[in-house]
Design a protein around this motif. Structure first.
Motif, PDB file in Angstrom:
ATOM      1  N   GLN A 256       0.763  -1.202  -0.037  1.00  0.00           N
ATOM      2  CA  GLN A 256      -0.050  -0.042  -0.190  1.00  0.00           C
ATOM      3  C   GLN A 256       0.877   1.250   0.100  1.00  0.00           C
ATOM      4  O   GLN A 256       1.985   1.274   0.763  1.00  0.00           O
ATOM      5  CB  GLN A 256      -0.950  -0.079   1.061  1.00  0.00           C
ATOM      6  CG  GLN A 256      -1.897  -1.152   1.340  1.00  0.00           C
ATOM      7  CD  GLN A 256      -2.694  -1.251   2.296  1.00  0.00           C
ATOM      8  OE1 GLN A 256      -3.755  -0.638   2.539  1.00  0.00           O
ATOM      9  NE2 GLN A 256      -2.474  -2.120   3.456  1.00  0.00           N
ATOM     10  N   VAL A 257       0.525   2.202  -0.752  1.00  0.00           N
ATOM     11  CA  VAL A 257       1.304   3.324  -0.820  1.00  0.00           C
ATOM     12  C   VAL A 257       0.483   4.607  -0.436  1.00  0.00           C
ATOM     13  O   VAL A 257      -0.474   4.834  -0.548  1.00  0.00           O
ATOM     14  CB  VAL A 257       1.642   3.561  -2.533  1.00  0.00           C
ATOM     15  CG1 VAL A 257       2.394   4.900  -2.667  1.00  0.00           C
ATOM     16  CG2 VAL A 257       2.508   2.525  -3.177  1.00  0.00           C
ATOM     17  N   ASP A 258       1.438   5.392   0.522  1.00  0.00           N
ATOM     18  CA  ASP A 258       0.629   6.563   0.956  1.00  0.00           C
ATOM     19  C   ASP A 258       1.942   7.919   0.813  1.00  0.00           C
ATOM     20  O   ASP A 258       2.936   7.512   1.254  1.00  0.00           O
ATOM     21  CB  ASP A 258       0.478   6.610   2.475  1.00  0.00           C
ATOM     22  CG  ASP A 258      -0.428   7.470   2.816  1.00  0.00           C
ATOM     23  OD1 ASP A 258      -0.069   8.762   3.009  1.00  0.00           O
ATOM     24  OD2 ASP A 258      -1.711   7.290   2.881  1.00  0.00           O
ATOM     25  N   ASN A 259       1.312   8.976   0.468  1.00  0.00           N
ATOM     26  CA  ASN A 259       2.337  10.178   0.360  1.00  0.00           C
ATOM     27  C   ASN A 259       2.807  10.417   1.789  1.00  0.00           C
ATOM     28  O   ASN A 259       3.724  11.375   1.725  1.00  0.00           O
ATOM     29  CB  ASN A 259       1.472  11.279  -0.311  1.00  0.00           C
ATOM     30  CG  ASN A 259       1.351  10.985  -1.693  1.00  0.00           C
ATOM     31  OD1 ASN A 259       1.905  10.362  -2.460  1.00  0.00           O
ATOM     32  ND2 ASN A 259       0.316  11.562  -2.200  1.00  0.00           N
ATOM     33  N   ALA A 260       2.066  10.310   2.684  1.00  0.00           N
ATOM     34  CA  ALA A 260       2.787  10.769   4.232  1.00  0.00           C
ATOM     35  C   ALA A 260       4.119  10.033   4.277  1.00  0.00           C
ATOM     36  O   ALA A 260       4.975  10.302   5.017  1.00  0.00           O
ATOM     37  CB  ALA A 260       1.967  10.163   5.084  1.00  0.00           C
ATOM     38  N   LEU A 261       4.571   8.754   3.550  1.00  0.00           N
ATOM     39  CA  LEU A 261       5.783   8.303   3.630  1.00  0.00           C
ATOM     40  C   LEU A 261       6.861   8.846   2.583  1.00  0.00           C
ATOM     41  O   LEU A 261       8.061   8.195   2.474  1.00  0.00           O
ATOM     42  CB  LEU A 261       5.844   6.715   3.542  1.00  0.00           C
ATOM     43  CG  LEU A 261       4.884   6.191   4.845  1.00  0.00           C
ATOM     44  CD1 LEU A 261       4.769   4.623   4.428  1.00  0.00           C
ATOM     45  CD2 LEU A 261       5.513   6.398   6.135  1.00  0.00           C
ATOM     46  N   ASP A 262       6.280   9.645   1.938  1.00  0.00           N
ATOM     47  CA  ASP A 262       7.135  10.279   0.701  1.00  0.00           C
ATOM     48  C   ASP A 262       8.348  10.888   1.093  1.00  0.00           C
ATOM     49  O   ASP A 262       8.510  11.476   2.197  1.00  0.00           O
ATOM     50  CB  ASP A 262       6.383  11.082  -0.314  1.00  0.00           C
ATOM     51  CG  ASP A 262       7.041  11.418  -1.473  1.00  0.00           C
ATOM     52  OD1 ASP A 262       7.833  11.018  -1.885  1.00  0.00           O
ATOM     53  OD2 ASP A 262       6.326  12.104  -2.299  1.00  0.00           O
ATOM     54  N   GLU A 263       9.412  10.858   0.270  1.00  0.00           N
ATOM     55  CA  GLU A 263      10.762  11.422   0.528  1.00  0.00           C
ATOM     56  C   GLU A 263      10.217  13.078   0.834  1.00  0.00           C
ATOM     57  O   GLU A 263       9.644  13.571   0.470  1.00  0.00           O
ATOM     58  CB  GLU A 263      11.678  11.439  -0.747  1.00  0.00           C
ATOM     59  CG  GLU A 263      13.002  12.364  -0.524  1.00  0.00           C
ATOM     60  CD  GLU A 263      13.850  11.840   0.337  1.00  0.00           C
ATOM     61  OE1 GLU A 263      13.727  12.088   1.810  1.00  0.00           O
ATOM     62  OE2 GLU A 263      14.998  11.182   0.457  1.00  0.00           O
ATOM     63  N   ILE A 264      11.525  13.695   1.513  1.00  0.00           N
ATOM     64  CA  ILE A 264      11.242  15.162   1.909  1.00  0.00           C
ATOM     65  C   ILE A 264      11.339  15.900   0.358  1.00  0.00           C
ATOM     66  O   ILE A 264      11.952  15.401  -0.669  1.00  0.00           O
ATOM     67  CB  ILE A 264      12.571  15.505   2.380  1.00  0.00           C
ATOM     68  CG1 ILE A 264      12.526  15.099   3.768  1.00  0.00           C
ATOM     69  CG2 ILE A 264      12.614  17.167   2.492  1.00  0.00           C
ATOM     70  CD1 ILE A 264      13.809  15.550   4.679  1.00  0.00           C
ATOM     71  N   ASP A 265      10.463  16.628   0.228  1.00  0.00           N
ATOM     72  CA  ASP A 265      10.651  17.644  -0.858  1.00  0.00           C
ATOM     73  C   ASP A 265      11.614  18.625  -0.912  1.00  0.00           C
ATOM     74  O   ASP A 265      11.544  19.616  -0.185  1.00  0.00           O
ATOM     75  CB  ASP A 265       9.089  18.445  -1.397  1.00  0.00           C
ATOM     76  CG  ASP A 265       9.106  19.158  -2.473  1.00  0.00           C
ATOM     77  OD1 ASP A 265       9.970  19.444  -3.154  1.00  0.00           O
ATOM     78  OD2 ASP A 265       8.049  19.895  -2.537  1.00  0.00           O
ATOM     79  N   PHE A 266      12.743  18.350  -1.608  1.00  0.00           N
ATOM     80  CA  PHE A 266      13.884  19.048  -1.444  1.00  0.00           C
ATOM     81  C   PHE A 266      13.874  20.473  -2.360  1.00  0.00           C
ATOM     82  O   PHE A 266      14.886  21.175  -2.489  1.00  0.00           O
ATOM     83  CB  PHE A 266      15.166  18.270  -1.620  1.00  0.00           C
ATOM     84  CG  PHE A 266      15.699  17.445  -0.504  1.00  0.00           C
ATOM     85  CD1 PHE A 266      15.976  18.003   0.720  1.00  0.00           C
ATOM     86  CD2 PHE A 266      15.291  16.189  -0.740  1.00  0.00           C
ATOM     87  CE1 PHE A 266      16.361  16.996   1.520  1.00  0.00           C
ATOM     88  CE2 PHE A 266      15.796  15.203   0.472  1.00  0.00           C
ATOM     89  CZ  PHE A 266      16.209  15.866   1.550  1.00  0.00           C
ATOM     90  N   GLY A 267      12.782  20.689  -3.034  1.00  0.00           N
ATOM     91  CA  GLY A 267      12.632  21.771  -3.875  1.00  0.00           C
ATOM     92  C   GLY A 267      13.668  21.970  -4.906  1.00  0.00           C
ATOM     93  O   GLY A 267      14.069  20.890  -5.679  1.00  0.00           O
ATOM     94  N   ASP A 268      14.316  23.034  -4.940  1.00  0.00           N
ATOM     95  CA  ASP A 268      15.214  23.161  -6.067  1.00  0.00           C
ATOM     96  C   ASP A 268      16.472  22.561  -5.765  1.00  0.00           C
ATOM     97  O   ASP A 268      17.397  22.507  -6.617  1.00  0.00           O
ATOM     98  CB  ASP A 268      15.724  24.743  -5.994  1.00  0.00           C
ATOM     99  CG  ASP A 268      14.638  25.709  -6.347  1.00  0.00           C
ATOM    100  OD1 ASP A 268      13.779  25.221  -6.969  1.00  0.00           O
ATOM    101  OD2 ASP A 268      14.701  26.963  -5.926  1.00  0.00           O
ATOM    102  N   TRP A 269      16.926  21.956  -4.553  1.00  0.00           N
ATOM    103  CA  TRP A 269      18.099  21.235  -4.631  1.00  0.00           C
ATOM    104  C   TRP A 269      17.740  19.592  -5.121  1.00  0.00           C
ATOM    105  O   TRP A 269      19.071  19.044  -5.197  1.00  0.00           O
ATOM    106  CB  TRP A 269      18.159  20.814  -3.029  1.00  0.00           C
ATOM    107  CG  TRP A 269      18.813  21.950  -2.401  1.00  0.00           C
ATOM    108  CD1 TRP A 269      19.562  23.112  -2.675  1.00  0.00           C
ATOM    109  CD2 TRP A 269      18.593  22.234  -0.840  1.00  0.00           C
ATOM    110  NE1 TRP A 269      19.795  23.949  -1.619  1.00  0.00           N
ATOM    111  CE2 TRP A 269      19.334  23.441  -0.589  1.00  0.00           C
ATOM    112  CE3 TRP A 269      18.090  21.632   0.089  1.00  0.00           C
ATOM    113  CZ2 TRP A 269      19.416  24.077   0.614  1.00  0.00           C
ATOM    114  CZ3 TRP A 269      18.005  22.021   1.350  1.00  0.00           C
ATOM    115  CH2 TRP A 269      18.875  23.275   1.631  1.00  0.00           C
ATOM    116  N   THR A 270      16.762  19.357  -5.572  1.00  0.00           N
ATOM    117  CA  THR A 270      16.453  17.810  -5.998  1.00  0.00           C
ATOM    118  C   THR A 270      17.354  17.713  -7.432  1.00  0.00           C
ATOM    119  O   THR A 270      17.205  18.707  -8.389  1.00  0.00           O
ATOM    120  CB  THR A 270      14.814  17.721  -6.655  1.00  0.00           C
ATOM    121  OG1 THR A 270      14.239  18.019  -5.355  1.00  0.00           O
ATOM    122  CG2 THR A 270      14.888  16.365  -6.965  1.00  0.00           C
TER     123      THR A 270
END
Length: 198
Positions: free
Chosen positions: A76-90
């Motif tokens: 089961q997939v949930d966005n709460a477990l997603d990686e940090i959104d690193f924005g411009d560093w990605t």
């Protein structure tokens, strides 16, 4: 009643230690990572899990799929477990980030620092701890797997340990490692950090 959560960091991929992958799509586990995920699955084979959850990021989903092998469960997939959104560093290399003053602040003051056009560590902590509690309360007396990412797991553990987020780098969360937490309506207790089986 208490549930036991197995917080598992995804296994290695080819960007590990070189590029801040973040939420970049299309980054699978490396050959070594697939082998470590299989060994982790074997090490956990005697443990019974009620459900297995994953971050939507490919490397986490691939790790979770190894763990469900032979269990008759789906991932089961949930966005709460997603990686940090690193924005411009990605997608930037760590060599490039090493000369970025904002990156230095992020690594010295995680509780207050912000990613450029991304997500704060406190926001990460809130989403993962809230989700973990919800899952735990739905599975009293059972064990559940949550496959996520290094700093996401660090943020959750710091919260449960009562540590400021600035101290979240004081412990390791290695690829394919397990950290166990008992969670109930009474609160949470960290049972182990960074167990490496693979």
């Amino acid at each position: 009643m208490t549930a036991t959560l197995y917080l598992i960091r995804h296994a290695p991929h080819d960007h590990l230690g070189r590029i801040l992958s973040g939420r970049t799509p299309g980054i699978p586990l490396s050959d070594d990572g697939r082998g470590r995920a299989r060994r982790l699955s074997a090490a956990l084979s005697a443990r019974r899990f009620a459900s297995i959850w994953s971050s939507p990021v490919q490397r986490a989903r691939e790790t979770a799929r190894e763990i469900v092998t032979g269990r008759g469960l789906g991932v089961q997939v949930d966005n709460a477990l997603d990686e940090i959104d690193f924005g411009d560093w990605t997608g930037k290399t760590f060599d490039t980030l090493a000369v970025d003053d904002q990156w230095a602040i992020w690594n010295s003051a995680r509780g207050e620092a912000l990613t450029p056009a991304g997500e704060s560590m406190s926001a990460v902590q809130m989403r993962v701890v809230t989700f973990a509690r919800t899952v735990a309360l739905a599975h009293p007396g059972e064990a559940v797997v949550l496959v996520s990412h290094c700093d996401v797991i660090r943020a959750a553990l710091a919260g449960w340990l009562g540590l400021p987020l600035g101290n979240a780098l004081n412990f390791d969360v290695d690829p394919a490692s397990v950290s166990r937490v008992a969670v109930g309506d009474w609160g949470a207790r960290v049972l182990s950090i960074n167990e490496v089986f693979a």
